[in-house]
Design an enzyme around this catalytic site. Structure first.
Site, PDB file in Angstrom:
ATOM      1  N   SER A 243       0.830  -1.196   0.000  1.00 58.87           N
ATOM      2  CA  SER A 243       0.000   0.000   0.000  1.00 58.87           C
ATOM      3  C   SER A 243       0.862   1.241   0.000  1.00 58.87           C
ATOM      4  O   SER A 243       2.079   1.187   0.194  1.00 58.87           O
ATOM      5  CB  SER A 243      -0.912   0.003   1.216  1.00 58.87           C
ATOM      6  OG  SER A 243      -0.175   0.393   2.360  1.00 58.87           O
ATOM      7  N   LYS A 244       0.209   2.319  -0.241  1.00 54.11           N
ATOM      8  CA  LYS A 244       0.827   3.630  -0.279  1.00 54.11           C
ATOM      9  C   LYS A 244       1.803   3.870   0.872  1.00 54.11           C
ATOM     10  O   LYS A 244       2.841   4.490   0.705  1.00 54.11           O
ATOM     11  CB  LYS A 244      -0.320   4.642  -0.159  1.00 54.11           C
ATOM     12  CG  LYS A 244      -0.105   5.911  -0.892  1.00 54.11           C
ATOM     13  CD  LYS A 244      -1.392   6.725  -0.883  1.00 54.11           C
ATOM     14  CE  LYS A 244      -1.199   7.993  -1.678  1.00 54.11           C
ATOM     15  NZ  LYS A 244      -2.453   8.620  -2.059  1.00 54.11           N
ATOM     16  N   ARG A 245       1.433   3.379   2.022  1.00 54.14           N
ATOM     17  CA  ARG A 245       2.218   3.675   3.218  1.00 54.14           C
ATOM     18  C   ARG A 245       3.500   2.849   3.339  1.00 54.14           C
ATOM     19  O   ARG A 245       4.381   3.190   4.105  1.00 54.14           O
ATOM     20  CB  ARG A 245       1.361   3.421   4.464  1.00 54.14           C
ATOM     21  CG  ARG A 245       0.026   4.141   4.445  1.00 54.14           C
ATOM     22  CD  ARG A 245      -0.629   4.011   5.801  1.00 54.14           C
ATOM     23  NE  ARG A 245       0.273   4.511   6.841  1.00 54.14           N
ATOM     24  CZ  ARG A 245      -0.058   5.465   7.709  1.00 54.14           C
ATOM     25  NH1 ARG A 245      -1.251   5.991   7.666  1.00 54.14           N
ATOM     26  NH2 ARG A 245       0.800   5.853   8.630  1.00 54.14           N
TER      27      ARG A 245
END
Length: 473
Positions: A243-245
């Site tokens: 994910s983005k994180r």
RNA sequence: GACCCCAUUGUGUAGUGGUUAGCACCCCACCCUUUCAAGGUGGUAGCACGGGUUCGAAUCCCGUUGGGGUCGCCA
């Protein structure tokens, strides 16, 4: 493992042949009517998963001599900005994934099936919505418009996953136009694929569950849905969807971290696909030549930063200095080192020396400091370890010896060091280590003799003297 | 929870009924060596489990377990 592939593959072939007969040739690049697309949403960064999806679409298009379309899915106006679109352009260009149709970074456009920004296609969606409403395949509810999902079993004939059956008898009708009038992903995605004549949709497996919806919409609009190919997801270190994180999730991290696009793109090829020849390092052209959808895996792949790092080092070493130089210039300039003050040949020599020893541009920049900065900054531990009385004595001897040198080439220097060591009946490292610290400030670095040769006699002598003066007291 | 997908060393993969289960990354050892890398040699480590089918299964079937994904007026 290969369930359904045979039959589906055959189906594809017939379909392509049929389509070729009835569709007039549009442009030389899509003689066979094969059209794929990468349809990112401009969120401000390019996810490695998205980059890999783009890569696979590109590989397939190039393999089949089809058309690769770039479409910007910017229906969520709140999140979209021009800078966010630029990130997508930059990422694709950096990876060398050129598109045949779509918006251009300079504001222009290529292709006659546009517009390629969904934000500019509102009238097309309105028309589709009108049609669905008129046919009673959609209806208003709470100010939004919902699609009347057929209550039946829907089989997705996926080129990678095989036949996947979804029981939609209890499926809910879903929103295709929001209360504020804006159309929703499911609708626009399908409408555009139809309108743009997309023949194959290669996308992440997280969309597999959405595919019955998409098939239903396509059917309701009287269109022939594209063939779907859902590629496995890229997982993070812990094994869930990256994910983005997650660290390393953004392509930008590799652009900024001094990775070579060739290496990143080669590594990305390996996530869910392989050449099957016990070879993992290969040029992109070869990947395109041999790329087949039915060889793509069905299982997700974990992203291995170590292996990417290794691969980057491999590319750094194997590519010629001419190929590395443009990237090295970017890395060094970004770091603020005054490389412009030097002759181009000097830079080239430094890069040639360093590229053999480092794994990333970031590392190369660190090692390049002594070659471009006036003053050496000494690492405390290196000073402590090598500038003891014996080390300083070695530097004095070296200074005296090198002052006499008329030939300051790598091989001549090596001979001098050897002779000096022999004369004092000591291993050559007695001189090498202090010399490295004195001239670069560090205890690890590139090979010493070529380093000294590049720095040149004046600077080397200056730094030897300087080290002796500074640390003798 | 429902539905869907997946399952070969820690990781990425090769393998499509008969292999000493191959390769690469990681890790370890040794060699090379001016440091660090690189390179060379070798090593540790794997077919999730249980049933079938078969003379024979990592390969085919079923189940279990495990992992992942999807269930938004995000895309």
């Amino acid at each position: 493992m290969v369930r359904g592939r045979g039959s589906v593959g055959g189906h594809v072939h017939e379909r392509l042949v049929a389509e070729e007969r009835r569709t007039p040739k549009r442009r030389s690049s899509d003689m066979n009517g094969l059209r794929v697309r990468f349809a990112p949403s401009p969120t401000g960064f390019l996810h490695v998963g998205g980059a890999r999806t783009a890569l696979f679409n590109w590989l397939y298009a190039r393999h089949a001599r089809g058309t690769f379309v770039l479409r910007i899915e910017d229906t969520d106006t709140a999140r979209n900005t021009a800078e966010a679109v630029k990130v997508i352009f930059d990422g694709l260009q950096w990876l060398g994934l050129d598109w045949d149709e779509g918006p251009l970074p300079d504001g222009g456009v290529r292709g006659d099936r546009g517009p390629y920004f969904q934000s500019e296609r509102r009238s097309i969606y309105d028309r589709a919505l009108r049609r669905l409403l008129d046919q009673d395949q959609a209806y208003e509810s709470d100010g939004a418009i919902r699609f009347r999902m057929p209550r039946k079993k829907i089989v997705v004939e996926d080129l990678i996953c095989g036949e996947v059956c979804f029981d939609c008898t209890l499926e809910q009708d879903f929103v295709i136009q929001r209360k504020d009038g804006s159309p929703v992903f499911h609708l626009v995605n399908v409408v555009d694929d139809l309108e743009m004549g997309i023949s194959h949709v290669i996308r992440g497996e997280d969309h597999l569950s959405n595919t019955p919806k998409h098939l239903a919409i396509a059917a309701a609009l009287g269109g022939t849905a594209p063939q779907y190919a859902h590629i496995p997801l890229i997982l993070n270190r812990t094994g869930s969807k990256m994910s983005k994180r997650d660290v390393g999730a953004s392509l930008g991290e590799y652009q900024e971290g001094g990775y070579l696009p060739q290496a990143v793109r080669n590594y990305l090829c390996l996530l869910g696909w392989s050449l099957r020849e016990n070879r993992e390092v290969f040029p992109i052209e070869e990947a395109a030549e041999k790329f087949e959808l039915n060889q793509i895996h069905r299982s997700n792949a974990r992203f291995d930063a170590d292996k990417l790092l290794w691969m980057n080092g491999t590319y750094l070493r194997s590519l010629s200095v001419e190929e590395i130089l443009p990237h090295a210039r970017t890395w060094l300039q970004r770091s603020g080192l005054p490389i412009a003050k030097r002759e181009p040949d000097y830079l080239k020599e430094v890069v040639l020396l360093l590229k053999e020893k480092v794994k990333t541009g970031k590392e190369l920049v660190e090692w390049a400091h002594p070659f471009f900065q006036e003053e050496v900054s000494f690492q405390a531990n290196a000073v402590k370890r090598f500038f003891d009385p014996a080390g300083l004595q070695a530097l004095r001897e070296l200074l005296a010896d090198l002052s006499e040198a008329s030939d300051f080439t790598s091989s001549a220097l090596e001979a001098r060091f050897q002779r000096l060591a022999q004369a004092h009946a000591t291993p050559v490292r007695t001189y090498v280590h202090p010399a490295r610290v004195a001239t670069t400030g560090r205890e690890v670095g590139p090979s010493l003799y070529p380093s000294l040769a590049i720095l040149g006699k004046d600077l080397v002598l200056h730094r030897l003297r300087r080290a002796i003066e500074t640390f003798a007291s």
